[in-house]
Scaffold this active site. Sequence first.
Site, short mmCIF file in Angstrom:
data_model
loop_
_atom_site.label_atom_id
_atom_site.label_comp_id
_atom_site.label_asym_id
_atom_site.label_seq_id
_atom_site.Cartn_x
_atom_site.Cartn_y
_atom_site.Cartn_z
N CYS A 223 19.19 31.78 22.57
CA CYS A 223 19.02 30.33 22.51
C CYS A 223 18.24 29.79 23.68
O CYS A 223 18.41 30.25 24.81
CB CYS A 223 20.36 29.63 22.57
SG CYS A 223 21.41 29.91 21.19
N ARG B 3 12.30 34.23 23.64
CA ARG B 3 13.68 34.69 23.81
C ARG B 3 14.30 35.13 22.50
O ARG B 3 15.35 35.79 22.49
CB ARG B 3 14.53 33.57 24.41
CG ARG B 3 14.05 33.14 25.79
CD ARG B 3 14.59 31.78 26.13
NE ARG B 3 15.99 31.82 26.50
CZ ARG B 3 16.44 31.96 27.73
NH1 ARG B 3 15.59 32.09 28.73
NH2 ARG B 3 17.72 31.96 28.00
N TRP C 113 19.86 31.28 18.30
CA TRP C 113 20.02 32.68 17.85
C TRP C 113 21.48 32.78 17.46
O TRP C 113 22.37 32.78 18.31
CB TRP C 113 19.66 33.63 18.99
CG TRP C 113 19.67 35.08 18.59
CD1 TRP C 113 18.67 35.77 17.98
CD2 TRP C 113 20.75 36.01 18.76
NE1 TRP C 113 19.06 37.07 17.77
CE2 TRP C 113 20.34 37.25 18.23
CE3 TRP C 113 22.03 35.91 19.30
CZ2 TRP C 113 21.13 38.37 18.23
CZ3 TRP C 113 22.84 37.04 19.30
CH2 TRP C 113 22.38 38.25 18.77
N ASN D 208 24.16 27.01 24.45
CA ASN D 208 23.84 28.44 24.49
C ASN D 208 25.09 29.15 24.99
O ASN D 208 25.64 28.77 26.01
CB ASN D 208 22.67 28.66 25.46
CG ASN D 208 22.39 30.12 25.75
OD1 ASN D 208 21.79 30.43 26.76
ND2 ASN D 208 22.79 31.03 24.89
N GLY D 209 25.55 30.15 24.23
CA GLY D 209 26.73 30.89 24.66
C GLY D 209 27.74 31.00 23.53
O GLY D 209 27.39 30.81 22.35
N GLU E 279 15.12 56.42 24.88
CA GLU E 279 14.30 55.20 24.89
C GLU E 279 13.30 55.22 23.73
O GLU E 279 13.06 54.18 23.10
CB GLU E 279 13.58 55.10 26.25
CG GLU E 279 12.63 53.93 26.40
CD GLU E 279 13.27 52.55 26.24
OE1 GLU E 279 14.50 52.46 26.16
OE2 GLU E 279 12.51 51.58 26.14
N LYS F 239 13.13 52.36 20.84
CA LYS F 239 11.92 51.61 20.51
C LYS F 239 11.64 51.67 19.01
O LYS F 239 11.33 50.66 18.39
CB LYS F 239 10.69 52.16 21.26
CG LYS F 239 10.61 51.91 22.73
CD LYS F 239 10.25 50.49 23.14
CE LYS F 239 11.46 49.66 23.29
NZ LYS F 239 12.21 49.63 24.50
N GLU G 144 14.21 49.55 17.10
CA GLU G 144 14.08 48.12 17.33
C GLU G 144 12.98 47.48 16.50
O GLU G 144 13.18 46.40 15.94
CB GLU G 144 13.74 47.85 18.81
CG GLU G 144 14.90 47.94 19.75
CD GLU G 144 14.46 47.69 21.19
OE1 GLU G 144 15.06 46.86 21.85
OE2 GLU G 144 13.48 48.33 21.66
N HIS H 225 25.22 71.84 18.31
CA HIS H 225 26.61 71.38 18.28
C HIS H 225 26.81 70.27 17.25
O HIS H 225 27.82 69.58 17.28
CB HIS H 225 27.05 70.91 19.67
CG HIS H 225 27.02 72.00 20.69
ND1 HIS H 225 27.93 73.03 20.70
CD2 HIS H 225 26.13 72.25 21.69
CE1 HIS H 225 27.63 73.86 21.69
NE2 HIS H 225 26.54 73.41 22.29
N LYS I 234 15.35 38.34 22.98
CA LYS I 234 14.80 38.92 24.22
C LYS I 234 15.77 38.82 25.38
O LYS I 234 16.08 39.79 26.04
CB LYS I 234 13.49 38.19 24.55
CG LYS I 234 12.80 38.70 25.81
CD LYS I 234 12.31 40.12 25.62
CE LYS I 234 11.68 40.71 26.86
NZ LYS I 234 11.53 42.16 26.74
N1 HGA Z 1 27.32 30.25 19.54
C1 HGA Z 1 26.26 29.31 19.24
C2 HGA Z 1 25.09 29.51 20.19
C3 HGA Z 1 24.56 30.91 20.12
C4 HGA Z 1 23.71 31.35 21.27
O1 HGA Z 1 23.85 30.94 22.42
N2 HGA Z 1 22.76 32.25 21.05
O2 HGA Z 1 21.94 32.71 22.09
C5 HGA Z 1 25.82 29.43 17.79
O3 HGA Z 1 26.06 30.45 17.13
O4 HGA Z 1 25.22 28.49 17.31
#
Ligand code: HGA
Length: 609
Positions: free
Chosen positions: A2, A27, A74, A98-99, A482, A486, A489, A505, A604
């Site tokens: 986010c 990000r 996100w 964000n969080g 790595e 890659k 991802e 094994h 990111k």
């Molecule tokens: N938990 C919130 C914000 C997600 C977040 O910080 N993403 O980086 C949501 O799901 O909207």
Amino acid sequence: MCGIVAAVADRNIVSVLLEGLRRLEYRGYDSAGLALVTPNGLQRLRAVGRVAELEAQVSASGAAGSAGIAHTRWATHGVPCERNAHPHVSGGLAVVHNGIIENHEALRARLKQEGYEFTSDTDTEVVAHLVAAELKKTPDLFAATRAAITQLQGAYALAVLRETDPDRVIVAREGSPLLLGLSDQGNYAASDASALLQVTRRIVYLENGDCAELTRDSYRITRVDGTPVVRDETESHLSADAVELGPYRHYMQKEIFEQPVALANTLEMLGTARSIQPGLFGANTEEVLKDVRQVLIVACGTSFHAGLVARYWLEAIAGIPCSVEVASEYRYRDSVPDSNTLVVTLSQSGETADTLAALQHAKALGMTKTLCICNVPESSLVRENALRFITRAGPEIGVASTKAFTTQLASLYLLTLIFAKLRGRLAPEVEAAELQALRHLPVAVSKVLELEPQIRAWSERFAMKQDALFLGRGRHYPIALEGALKLKEISYIHAEAYPAGELKHGPLALVDKDMPVIAVAPNDALLEKLKSNLQEVRARGGELYVFADADSEMTDSEGVHVLLLPEHYGQLSALLHVIPLQLLAYHVALVRGTDVDKPRNLAKSVTVE
Ligand code: HGA
């Protein structure tokens, strides 16, 4: 992950918010939104997909205002859709976050009983209703936001806006990044400084537990309980155009090819010296490292792989015990602390939530000898370590890390040499030769990059596969890890990596003609052992793709494809051998047509746990 941008200024700030969101696009996100205070009240616009979609909505609506908050989401709680996109509203106020609010279920149940209606599946929406509930007890938005925050558990960066407060934005931070930007025309907040370079370089970093009230011509910071605090103002030195794509098709491609320059910049301070100065990691490096008996490296993802390579170096060259842990495991496990441990945290962004929390955990256990290697000088991680080394790779935008990895490796090698020297294990002539090898790295990497046409040819065959197995031994085993990461991802091919001696094994059972096996095969002491492992693969019909060194004289044979790197590079060979694996993943992804720089489900800057 986010991104947050907030602004309150003496003019229409819509373009500032949108440009800020564009700068934070790297990000990773799935939807975007903004809220403005307009003469007709709060206006909220949200769109699934790119910031460009939001921008189209904004221009169609003619939205304008001098105070606003904006967000790229996100998803962690609730699928990516318009209903879950931020801002979330309650009455006449709007919140971006964000969080993760860990106690959101209990709060949601309570708020529902109090009559609040939920319109999204997110954890964030509880914050909007909590602030609204607190506003019934106090008319002051700043006080109400702080009171709401005391009820939150988890991590957050927040921005709050209210229609009846057209000249104010409230922000707060706990665990997720947030900073203020100051200017004579207005005041701003954002997840990182790059979002605000368009309007200011005057930055104030908030600390965990800080809340701030911004108006167009003032700001004040307090702790959650309202106690005022003063945080220093700094000037951001980020370069505004380092994030332009230039002639490249993708940021990942640009960043792979930038590695010679990134390494040269990172190692520039070596100059032509024949001996290494411990002060590279901070003025008091010798004092901090003096009684260190062991090293603990804590990191996530690609940085974790850099740590794994460093373990081989630190133990073999400096003779110091070293362990490497995934940060999200270390932070929750009961471990045995030792105050004479150097805790090394590695992170490209310096905002990786798990790595920051692991560092706090180590410090709480009494381990105060801390060092970070980080690519963002103005990040939380850099501010929280006793010693620091900044990789000068420049902004890394592609989600799949490349130049941050190789510059981390170069930095870890410097750390190894410093330890070796302090422990009397580095003869002056060896030291001079090692420094010369480091200085020559940019040239050596450039030569490996010239192998791109051959790797592109291989990628056509890989693109059809569903699975791949990567093998390596010794310090090249983490390079195999790595390479597999890659490929996963960005091409979404299932890939696994094993130390080649482990094949028999278990994983050998997977080998058949459909499973390509990629071997990292430098001309080192383990090459003959590795060749035997490769025979085991051939004997089961497995097709081998071998990255070898020119001087090992390996050649193609039936079912064995060999690509020769120009030179064997001794201890630093890991830095060269990762390059073809980066290129392989990139070209396979191109053939498969995936979104190289923004692979599905990934972000990111991993600012949530
Ligand atoms: N938990 C919130 C914000 C997600 C977040 O910080 N993403 O980086 C949501 O799901 O909207």
